[in-house]
Design a protein around this motif. Sequence first.
Motif, short mmCIF file in Angstrom:
data_model
loop_
_atom_site.label_atom_id
_atom_site.label_comp_id
_atom_site.label_asym_id
_atom_site.label_seq_id
_atom_site.Cartn_x
_atom_site.Cartn_y
_atom_site.Cartn_z
N LEU A 75 -40.78 -22.01 30.25
CA LEU A 75 -39.93 -23.07 29.69
C LEU A 75 -39.92 -22.93 28.18
CD1 LEU A 75 -41.27 -26.09 31.78
CD2 LEU A 75 -39.42 -24.55 32.36
N TYR A 76 -38.74 -22.83 27.59
CA TYR A 76 -38.58 -22.70 26.15
C TYR A 76 -37.91 -23.95 25.62
CZ TYR A 76 -39.57 -17.80 27.05
OH TYR A 76 -40.16 -16.63 27.45
N PHE A 77 -38.54 -24.58 24.63
CA PHE A 77 -38.06 -25.83 24.07
C PHE A 77 -37.40 -25.61 22.72
CE2 PHE A 77 -41.69 -26.74 26.83
CZ PHE A 77 -41.07 -27.55 27.76
N PRO A 78 -36.51 -26.52 22.30
CA PRO A 78 -35.79 -26.34 21.02
C PRO A 78 -36.71 -26.21 19.80
CG PRO A 78 -34.76 -28.07 22.31
CD PRO A 78 -36.02 -27.69 23.03
N ASP A 79 -37.89 -26.83 19.84
CA ASP A 79 -38.79 -26.75 18.68
C ASP A 79 -39.62 -25.46 18.65
OD1 ASP A 79 -40.56 -27.19 20.74
OD2 ASP A 79 -41.46 -29.01 19.91
N GLY A 80 -39.38 -24.54 19.58
CA GLY A 80 -40.07 -23.25 19.60
C GLY A 80 -41.28 -23.19 20.51
N LYS A 81 -41.70 -24.30 21.08
CA LYS A 81 -42.84 -24.31 21.98
C LYS A 81 -42.45 -23.71 23.33
CE LYS A 81 -45.13 -28.20 19.85
NZ LYS A 81 -45.60 -29.56 19.99
N THR A 82 -43.46 -23.19 24.03
CA THR A 82 -43.24 -22.54 25.32
C THR A 82 -44.32 -22.98 26.29
OG1 THR A 82 -42.36 -20.60 24.19
CG2 THR A 82 -43.01 -20.31 26.47
N MET A 83 -43.94 -23.17 27.55
CA MET A 83 -44.89 -23.43 28.63
C MET A 83 -44.64 -22.37 29.70
SD MET A 83 -44.64 -27.57 29.09
CE MET A 83 -45.96 -27.69 30.27
N THR A 84 -45.71 -21.83 30.28
CA THR A 84 -45.55 -20.82 31.33
C THR A 84 -46.37 -21.21 32.55
OG1 THR A 84 -47.36 -19.49 30.46
CG2 THR A 84 -45.15 -18.95 29.68
N PHE A 85 -45.85 -20.82 33.72
CA PHE A 85 -46.50 -21.10 35.00
C PHE A 85 -46.36 -19.87 35.89
CE2 PHE A 85 -44.73 -24.96 33.23
CZ PHE A 85 -45.79 -25.83 33.26
N ASP A 86 -47.40 -19.57 36.63
CA ASP A 86 -47.35 -18.47 37.59
C ASP A 86 -47.21 -19.02 39.00
OD1 ASP A 86 -47.60 -16.45 35.68
OD2 ASP A 86 -49.78 -16.57 35.69
N ASN A 87 -46.47 -18.29 39.84
CA ASN A 87 -46.25 -18.67 41.24
C ASN A 87 -45.75 -20.11 41.36
OD1 ASN A 87 -47.22 -16.09 41.99
ND2 ASN A 87 -49.31 -16.86 41.85
N ALA A 88 -44.72 -20.43 40.61
CA ALA A 88 -44.18 -21.78 40.56
C ALA A 88 -43.25 -22.05 41.74
CB ALA A 88 -43.44 -22.00 39.26
N THR A 89 -43.35 -23.25 42.29
CA THR A 89 -42.44 -23.68 43.35
C THR A 89 -41.59 -24.87 42.90
OG1 THR A 89 -44.16 -25.09 44.28
CG2 THR A 89 -43.94 -22.87 45.20
N GLU A 90 -41.82 -25.33 41.66
CA GLU A 90 -41.04 -26.42 41.09
C GLU A 90 -41.13 -26.37 39.57
OE1 GLU A 90 -42.76 -29.98 42.68
OE2 GLU A 90 -44.50 -29.87 41.39
N THR A 91 -40.15 -27.01 38.92
CA THR A 91 -40.23 -27.16 37.48
C THR A 91 -41.03 -28.43 37.21
OG1 THR A 91 -38.19 -28.45 37.34
CG2 THR A 91 -37.99 -26.05 37.15
N PRO A 92 -41.83 -28.46 36.14
CA PRO A 92 -42.66 -29.65 35.89
C PRO A 92 -41.90 -30.75 35.18
CG PRO A 92 -43.08 -28.00 34.23
CD PRO A 92 -42.10 -27.38 35.20
N ASN A 93 -42.48 -31.95 35.17
CA ASN A 93 -41.97 -33.06 34.36
C ASN A 93 -42.38 -32.76 32.92
OD1 ASN A 93 -40.99 -34.71 36.48
ND2 ASN A 93 -43.07 -35.38 36.93
N VAL A 94 -41.40 -32.68 32.02
CA VAL A 94 -41.70 -32.40 30.61
C VAL A 94 -40.77 -33.26 29.75
CG1 VAL A 94 -42.53 -30.04 30.93
CG2 VAL A 94 -40.10 -30.43 30.57
N PHE A 95 -41.16 -33.41 28.48
CA PHE A 95 -40.28 -34.05 27.49
C PHE A 95 -40.29 -33.20 26.24
CE2 PHE A 95 -44.42 -35.83 26.65
CZ PHE A 95 -44.49 -35.89 25.27
N TYR A 96 -39.22 -33.25 25.52
CA TYR A 96 -39.09 -32.46 24.28
C TYR A 96 -38.19 -33.17 23.29
CZ TYR A 96 -34.93 -30.92 26.86
OH TYR A 96 -33.77 -30.86 27.58
#
Length: 147
Positions: free
Chosen positions: A126-147
Amino acid sequence: MKASHFFILFAAVSVILVASTMFQYSLSSQPPIHINQMDIHFTNENATVRIDYEVGFLSQLYVFFFGSRNLDPYLDVLLYDFEEYRITSVHGTTATIELINSSRREGLYYLHDSHRLGYEVGHLALYFPDGKTMTFDNATETPNVFY
């Protein structure tokens, strides 16, 4: 060789490819597409998704002869939990998709609610407008996030 010989050869190869792909699909419980990586770039309410995938050898031949349009249903299965999206391109082993209204604005932030994915994704980024990144392996869903 005459043109009729080429046509007969093409027709025979096409029938064999279609039959073998259907036979492989009926025997296998695995999906015919494997999602290696999925990158989601958030921009306000919308997001752009880049997907790297693999298909089997027979499916590659099928796509070579008949085009990548036939992969759209598999991408629809992957994104079944998203309400609105548009497949913008499918080339080789990558696809680009536009997620429309995948997030909502709450005050100063945008909220992205979790969405289930139709296939397991080997690496979700997941790439956010402020440049931060979150990564997940073997994902079956996208997480709840805010940006």
